[in-house]
Design an enzyme around this catalytic site. Structure first.
Site, mmCIF file in Angstrom:
data_model
loop_
_atom_site.group_PDB
_atom_site.id
_atom_site.type_symbol
_atom_site.label_atom_id
_atom_site.label_comp_id
_atom_site.label_asym_id
_atom_site.label_seq_id
_atom_site.Cartn_x
_atom_site.Cartn_y
_atom_site.Cartn_z
ATOM 1 N N GLU A 37 22.770 -75.773 -54.336
ATOM 2 C CA GLU A 37 22.779 -77.233 -54.313
ATOM 3 C C GLU A 37 23.768 -77.637 -53.218
ATOM 4 O O GLU A 37 24.913 -77.168 -53.237
ATOM 5 C CB GLU A 37 23.260 -77.758 -55.685
ATOM 6 C CG GLU A 37 23.161 -79.251 -55.756
ATOM 7 C CD GLU A 37 23.714 -79.846 -57.052
ATOM 8 O OE1 GLU A 37 23.971 -79.082 -58.007
ATOM 9 O OE2 GLU A 37 23.883 -81.071 -57.079
ATOM 10 N N ARG A 263 27.545 -63.863 -63.494
ATOM 11 C CA ARG A 263 28.156 -64.413 -62.290
ATOM 12 C C ARG A 263 29.404 -63.624 -61.928
ATOM 13 O O ARG A 263 30.010 -62.981 -62.786
ATOM 14 C CB ARG A 263 28.459 -65.894 -62.424
ATOM 15 C CG ARG A 263 29.430 -66.296 -63.524
ATOM 16 C CD ARG A 263 29.821 -67.773 -63.391
ATOM 17 N NE ARG A 263 28.688 -68.656 -63.239
ATOM 18 C CZ ARG A 263 28.606 -69.583 -62.248
ATOM 19 N NH1 ARG A 263 29.560 -69.738 -61.376
ATOM 20 N NH2 ARG A 263 27.560 -70.359 -62.176
ATOM 21 N N LYS A 273 32.586 -75.197 -57.601
ATOM 22 C CA LYS A 273 32.620 -76.129 -56.471
ATOM 23 C C LYS A 273 33.408 -77.387 -56.832
ATOM 24 O O LYS A 273 34.063 -77.966 -55.976
ATOM 25 C CB LYS A 273 31.191 -76.483 -56.049
ATOM 26 C CG LYS A 273 30.566 -75.387 -55.211
ATOM 27 C CD LYS A 273 29.202 -75.792 -54.693
ATOM 28 C CE LYS A 273 28.132 -75.469 -55.691
ATOM 29 N NZ LYS A 273 26.767 -75.623 -55.162
HETATM 30 P P1 ATP Z 1 29.446 -73.613 -59.065
HETATM 31 O O1 ATP Z 1 29.358 -73.379 -60.545
HETATM 32 O O2 ATP Z 1 30.441 -72.783 -58.369
HETATM 33 O O3 ATP Z 1 29.559 -75.050 -58.703
HETATM 34 P P2 ATP Z 1 26.644 -73.532 -58.897
HETATM 35 O O4 ATP Z 1 26.013 -72.492 -59.741
HETATM 36 O O5 ATP Z 1 26.587 -74.934 -59.374
HETATM 37 O O6 ATP Z 1 28.085 -73.074 -58.504
HETATM 38 P P3 ATP Z 1 24.563 -73.584 -56.955
HETATM 39 O O7 ATP Z 1 24.594 -74.179 -55.614
HETATM 40 O O8 ATP Z 1 23.714 -74.196 -57.982
HETATM 41 O O9 ATP Z 1 26.063 -73.502 -57.446
HETATM 42 O O10 ATP Z 1 24.286 -72.013 -56.871
HETATM 43 C C1 ATP Z 1 23.355 -71.399 -56.014
HETATM 44 C C2 ATP Z 1 23.071 -70.025 -56.532
HETATM 45 O O11 ATP Z 1 24.264 -69.246 -56.528
HETATM 46 C C3 ATP Z 1 22.578 -70.048 -57.968
HETATM 47 O O12 ATP Z 1 21.490 -69.185 -58.070
HETATM 48 C C4 ATP Z 1 23.766 -69.582 -58.769
HETATM 49 O O13 ATP Z 1 23.344 -68.921 -59.909
HETATM 50 C C5 ATP Z 1 24.466 -68.646 -57.786
HETATM 51 N N1 ATP Z 1 25.902 -68.550 -58.084
HETATM 52 C C6 ATP Z 1 26.787 -69.549 -58.176
HETATM 53 N N2 ATP Z 1 28.005 -69.097 -58.530
HETATM 54 C C7 ATP Z 1 27.886 -67.749 -58.649
HETATM 55 C C8 ATP Z 1 28.789 -66.698 -59.000
HETATM 56 N N3 ATP Z 1 30.075 -66.932 -59.282
HETATM 57 N N4 ATP Z 1 28.314 -65.429 -59.033
HETATM 58 C C9 ATP Z 1 27.029 -65.187 -58.736
HETATM 59 N N5 ATP Z 1 26.133 -66.124 -58.402
HETATM 60 C C10 ATP Z 1 26.538 -67.398 -58.362
HETATM 61 MG MG MG Z 2 24.536 -75.707 -59.866
#
Ligand code: ATP
Ligand code: MG
Length: 557
Positions: A37, A263, A273
């Site tokens: 995102e 994760r 984020k």
């Molecule tokens: P955050 O929780 O840090 O804000 P998010 O999951 O909201 O991250 P996205 O932009 O939705 O961020 O994530 C893009 C991809 O990266 C998704 O498939 C998510 O599952 C993966 N991802 C995010 N954080 C991690 C992590 N710590 N380890 C592995 N994969 C991750």
């Molecule tokens: Mg997300």
């Protein structure tokens, strides 16, 4: 610890894919996607997901899409889109075809929603978010059906169309899927599919004022792109039945399968984020790419290599259960790579003047040093040596004990690549601060001459007249606590390390570094690995300490 990729046993996702291929599922295609995102910069956790998704695409001769999951116009910006594109490329990956955007599918998603309404599987709810949430029940207690759940079909169609046309205010109505308010899985209790948001979107502008929710948009986007394996993190595990439910309603033919993995968590840092944005907006750091940030752009500016990050994500493997990885593993793998690729150079961070009193004034000679002793074919370079030298302040001690091997009055050391020198005297200012060492050198002992004596230390140095000035930024971990975000009562920012940045503005470097450009990496002899910062210019050189030579945190614990 060196593991050969081919010898490793398959992780559970590879096992699933192997089985699917064997069964000829999806026409034996492998097509993954990385779906960020664009509401912030990517962090090392995302790197894990990038390496996993793109890595599978490469391994199976398949494809991987880069898809921006841009369904929330209020938090998303082009700056984030651009940084994400940059980061994926820097990590060394190339997506298949054009970059994808969920916003490209808004019309199709809308049409499918209309279809669901027509089939009696979605309805417009006039209740507020609070009312809807209060009716959801608990895992033990079934939810309460909305009074609008059994609205006539025509009315739903009309209201949804008017929602799209902008006749209602934010929050006035939502479109919900009609699934099961008594389902033991809370995600299935008539989840919201669309909400009203009068906000400009970074790509579609003001065309839409209703936006699809993640759960509705994600699986359908996977389906549109013909993704075969939709890999996400564990928190989406209980969303999987809903992912499948939506696909059951619309999909014909090949359909994606959602697979969850744990994760990546690393100690001494935060990785959401939202929290990273808080650090940026509160000026706790200089920006998303501050070299202390766990963002990919921060790691890059700090001096990390894409190889070391890829190697890290590979080494930690794919898990099905949450775990926490040591920051020191990331640093270990970084050192391992930098050790192989960096040139050894001389840099004095806290200079102390040293005069070789028996060396003629105004004369210089060249000494030769190997660029990288780890590399058999390494070239060497010449360094100016002469009467006036700088050494590190910490390499001299007035009342040195027997265990102190470096310089003291009456003692001898070798200057790296040059001569053995002896300290005879020192000069101090009115405060007793030592300002200069007076030494003599032994002309017989030039490195490579074959004539030497046993000395207990070899010091790095630079020539005082021919060296160049630089600012060096010493970075340390941003947090003092192993799990800064893990304390219920204490804000994570309370654990910011007050000594995470120290600026040294009077550093002296060997002249060969004058041409160094941003991101160039070096080993400063005896001090650690350093790289040129993007703030650096010909007028003012700026270096970052990437990592020290040894794990200095191991001792502190
Ligand atoms: P955050 O929780 O840090 O804000 P998010 O999951 O909201 O991250 P996205 O932009 O939705 O961020 O994530 C893009 C991809 O990266 C998704 O498939 C998510 O599952 C993966 N991802 C995010 N954080 C991690 C992590 N710590 N380890 C592995 N994969 C991750
Ligand atoms: Mg997300």
């Amino acid at each position: 610890m060196e593991a050969d990729n081919n010898e490793k046993s398959l992780n559970f996702i590879e096992q699933i894919i192997d089985k699917d291929l064997l069964e000829g599922k999806n026409g034996s295609r492998v097509h993954t996607r990385f779906p960020p995102e664009p509401n912030g910069y990517l962090h090392i956790g995302h790197a894990k997901s990038i390496c996993l998704n793109f890595g599978l695409g490469i391994k199976y001769g398949g494809k991987t899409n880069l898809r921006f999951d841009d369904t929330n116009p209020t938090k998303e910006e082009d700056e984030y889109v651009n940084s994400i594109i940059e980061d994926v490329k820097w990590l060394g990956f190339q997506w298949d075809g054009d970059i994808c955007y969920t916003s490209n599918y808004f019309q199709q998603l809308y049409d499918w929603a209309v279809q669901l309404i027509k089939e009696g599987k979605a309805y417009v709810d006039d209740q507020s978010a609070e009312e809807i949430s209060a009716q959801r029940g608990t895992p033990q207690k079934p939810g309460v059906e909305s009074p609008f759940r059994n609205r006539p079909l025509e009315e739903n169609l009309d209201l949804f169309e008017r929602m799209r046309r902008g006749e209602f205010a934010n929050g006035e109505k939502v479109l919900r899927a009609k699934v099961d308010m008594a389902s033991p899985n809370m995600q299935m209790r008539d989840p919201v599919m669309y909400r009203i948001l009068h906000a400009s979107h970074h790509r579609t502008g003001d065309k839409w004022c209703i936006y699809p929710m993640y759960d509705y948009a994600h699986g359908q986007s996977d389906y549109i792109e013909q993704i075969t394996h939709s890999i996400c993190t564990l928190e989406f595990e209980n969303h999987r039945p809903l992912y499948d439910w939506f696909l059951d309603q619309i999909a014909t033919g090949d359909r994606p399968q959602q697979i969850e993995f744990a994760r990546l968590n690393i100690n001494y840092t935060v990785m959401s984020k939202r929290k990273l944005l808080e650090l940026v907006e509160g000026n706790y750091v200089s920006g998303w790419d501050d070299p202390r940030m766990p963002t990919i752009s921060g790691l890059r500016r700090r001096g990390y290599t894409p190889e070391s990050i890829r190697n890290f994500t590979d080494r930690i493997g794919i898990a099905k259960r949450d775990n926490v990885i040591e920051y020191s593993l990331l640093e270990f793998l970084l050192r391992e790579h930098l050790n192989k690729i960096t040139k050894r150079v001389m840099a004095v961070l806290n200079p102390l003047k040293l005069t070789i009193t028996n060396y003629p004034e105004g004369e210089f000679e060249e000494v030769e040093l190997v660029n990288n002793p780890e590399d058999e074919n390494s070239a060497s370079r010449k360094l100016p040596f002469g009467r006036n030298i700088y050494i590190e302040q910490a390499d001299f001690m007035l009342n040195a004990s027997r265990k102190y091997y470096r310089l003291s009055v009456g003692r001898e050391v070798r200057l790296k690549g040059a001569y053995i020198i002896k300290c005879n005297d020192y000069v101090a200012d009115e405060n007793g601060e030592i300002t200069e060492l007076l030494c003599t050198y032994d002309p017989e002992t030039k490195s490579g001459s074959g004539i030497s004596r046993r000395v207990k230390a070899t010091l790095h140095w630079v020539n005082a007249e021919k060296c160049i000035d630089a600012e060096v930024r010493l970075y340390d971990r941003l947090f003092t606590d192993e799990d800064p975000a893990g304390h219920k009562e204490i804000d994570f920012k309370e654990f910011i390390n007050p000594d995470s940045l120290k600026i040294l503005s009077n550093c002296k470097l060997e002249p060969s570094l004058a041409e160094a450009k941003a991101e160039d990496k070096f080993q400063f002899q005896r001090l650690g690995y350093f790289c040129v910062d993007k703030d650096s210019s010909k007028e003012k050189l700026v270096f970052n300490r990437t990592v020290s030579l040894k794990d200095s945190w191991a001792k502190r614990k």
